[in-house]
Design a protein around this motif. Sequence first.
Motif, PDB file in Angstrom:
ATOM      1  N   LEU A 113      -6.164   5.704  -4.807  1.00 39.43           N
ATOM      2  CA  LEU A 113      -5.702   4.312  -4.807  1.00 39.43           C
ATOM      3  C   LEU A 113      -5.774   3.667  -6.192  1.00 39.43           C
ATOM      4  CD1 LEU A 113      -7.201   2.791  -1.505  1.00 39.43           C
ATOM      5  CD2 LEU A 113      -4.822   3.447  -1.956  1.00 39.43           C
ATOM      6  N   SER A 114      -5.876   4.461  -7.234  1.00 39.75           N
ATOM      7  CA  SER A 114      -6.007   3.881  -8.576  1.00 39.75           C
ATOM      8  C   SER A 114      -4.840   2.959  -8.910  1.00 39.75           C
ATOM      9  CB  SER A 114      -6.103   4.996  -9.618  1.00 39.75           C
ATOM     10  OG  SER A 114      -7.272   5.768  -9.438  1.00 39.75           O
ATOM     11  N   ASP A 115      -3.629   3.338  -8.481  1.00 45.95           N
ATOM     12  CA  ASP A 115      -2.453   2.525  -8.790  1.00 45.95           C
ATOM     13  C   ASP A 115      -2.367   1.267  -7.924  1.00 45.95           C
ATOM     14  OD1 ASP A 115      -1.734   4.414 -10.650  1.00 45.95           O
ATOM     15  OD2 ASP A 115      -0.316   5.446  -9.334  1.00 45.95           O
ATOM     16  N   MET A 116      -3.228   1.170  -6.915  1.00 42.25           N
ATOM     17  CA  MET A 116      -3.191   0.037  -5.990  1.00 42.25           C
ATOM     18  C   MET A 116      -4.336  -0.942  -6.229  1.00 42.25           C
ATOM     19  SD  MET A 116      -0.546   1.000  -4.357  1.00 42.25           S
ATOM     20  CE  MET A 116       0.377   2.501  -4.055  1.00 42.25           C
ATOM     21  N   CYS A 124      -1.369  -3.903   2.013  1.00 41.27           N
ATOM     22  CA  CYS A 124      -1.645  -2.471   2.105  1.00 41.27           C
ATOM     23  C   CYS A 124      -1.242  -1.925   3.476  1.00 41.27           C
ATOM     24  CB  CYS A 124      -3.125  -2.186   1.863  1.00 41.27           C
ATOM     25  SG  CYS A 124      -3.682  -2.519   0.177  1.00 41.27           S
ATOM     26  N   SER A 125      -0.725  -0.711   3.476  1.00 36.78           N
ATOM     27  CA  SER A 125      -0.372  -0.034   4.715  1.00 36.78           C
ATOM     28  C   SER A 125      -1.628   0.429   5.441  1.00 36.78           C
ATOM     29  CB  SER A 125       0.512   1.173   4.412  1.00 36.78           C
ATOM     30  OG  SER A 125      -0.230   2.158   3.709  1.00 36.78           O
ATOM     31  N   ARG A 131      -7.903   4.642   3.488  1.00 31.18           N
ATOM     32  CA  ARG A 131      -8.450   5.192   2.254  1.00 31.18           C
ATOM     33  C   ARG A 131      -9.359   4.179   1.552  1.00 31.18           C
ATOM     34  NH1 ARG A 131      -3.665   7.419  -1.189  1.00 31.18           N
ATOM     35  NH2 ARG A 131      -2.317   6.159   0.136  1.00 31.18           N
ATOM     36  N   LEU A 132      -9.019   2.901   1.654  1.00 30.14           N
ATOM     37  CA  LEU A 132      -9.887   1.870   1.086  1.00 30.14           C
ATOM     38  C   LEU A 132     -11.237   1.845   1.808  1.00 30.14           C
ATOM     39  CD1 LEU A 132     -10.443  -0.536  -0.746  1.00 30.14           C
ATOM     40  CD2 LEU A 132      -9.205  -1.989   0.894  1.00 30.14           C
ATOM     41  N   ALA A 133     -11.196   2.019   3.129  1.00 33.53           N
ATOM     42  CA  ALA A 133     -12.447   2.054   3.882  1.00 33.53           C
ATOM     43  C   ALA A 133     -13.303   3.255   3.480  1.00 33.53           C
ATOM     44  CB  ALA A 133     -12.148   2.089   5.380  1.00 33.53           C
ATOM     45  N   VAL A 134     -12.653   4.392   3.215  1.00 34.24           N
ATOM     46  CA  VAL A 134     -13.392   5.558   2.732  1.00 34.24           C
ATOM     47  C   VAL A 134     -13.960   5.274   1.343  1.00 34.24           C
ATOM     48  CG1 VAL A 134     -13.232   7.986   2.072  1.00 34.24           C
ATOM     49  CG2 VAL A 134     -12.047   7.181   4.118  1.00 34.24           C
TER      50      VAL A 134
END
Length: 290
Positions: A113-116, A124-125, A131-134
């Motif tokens: 998620l570096s680009d986000m 966010c989808s 992935r953010l939760a991870v």
Amino acid sequence: MLLVNNLIKSYNNTPALRGVSLEVPTGAVFGLLGPNGAGKSTLLKLVMGFIAANSGQIQCQAPPQHIGYLPERPAFPETARVDDYLRTAASLAGIHGRRQKDTVAGVLHTVGLSDMAGRRIRTCSKGMRQRLAVAQALIGDPALLLLDEPAAGLDPTGQIQMRNLILALQQAGRTVVLSTHQLNEVTQICSHVAILSAGRVTRIGTLNSVLLAEPHVQIKVDTLTPELAVGLRDLAPGIAVEDNRITLVGAAIEQKAAILRQLLDAGLDVQGLVQQQANLEEIYLEAIRS
């Protein structure tokens, strides 16, 4: 890494776990399988210390601050930016200054998620949110990760990305316990598996040992009379006859030679014989019925 011994938990006199015992080795990807209400999420919450057990013991080599947790339904401040949210999580974990900046950048890179980083979470989808939760669970560099339905709601691409992420975490030396309904996911990433049903462990072991626990033989013939079918079923438990197929499971496989002789003596044409291990779907369905 994690040892659970005879864990019992009830909610308002309704049993959730009925004497669950399991051991998660260091470096494993340990899959918890079972239908809704089997006790998977309750088990993870007990390990986290969010709720208390009625009885039983939990021993974990990782201290609480070194356990990362992904809940089944992660919630986020919708207006926050991705990187700001993770900086707040890092602050709550006691990580500040330059170390905080490096930690946030590191977990964003790990989950892709570096680009986000500068995006608002509301944009966010579902896959990005998972992935953010991870990423949040990885704050503090935990040795043990507890992931509750990490692929829930993800499209096939998102499921593949999550699967690859979990494998990468294992290769980086982390131990992962995941609750899941995705049988395909388990066969591709898990080294160990436990199947829960109605609060009890009904199957447990390495993935290979669980799959090999229920081998079966299938014999196909040209035709079977009802009388012969009844006679075959009476030879031993674990013999099933359907149409022109005879299936032998477990100890019934020892009767294979006797059954073949009986079929040939009856003048039947044996058209095929296949011996194979059961697939995880078959074992899962049998385990939750037991």
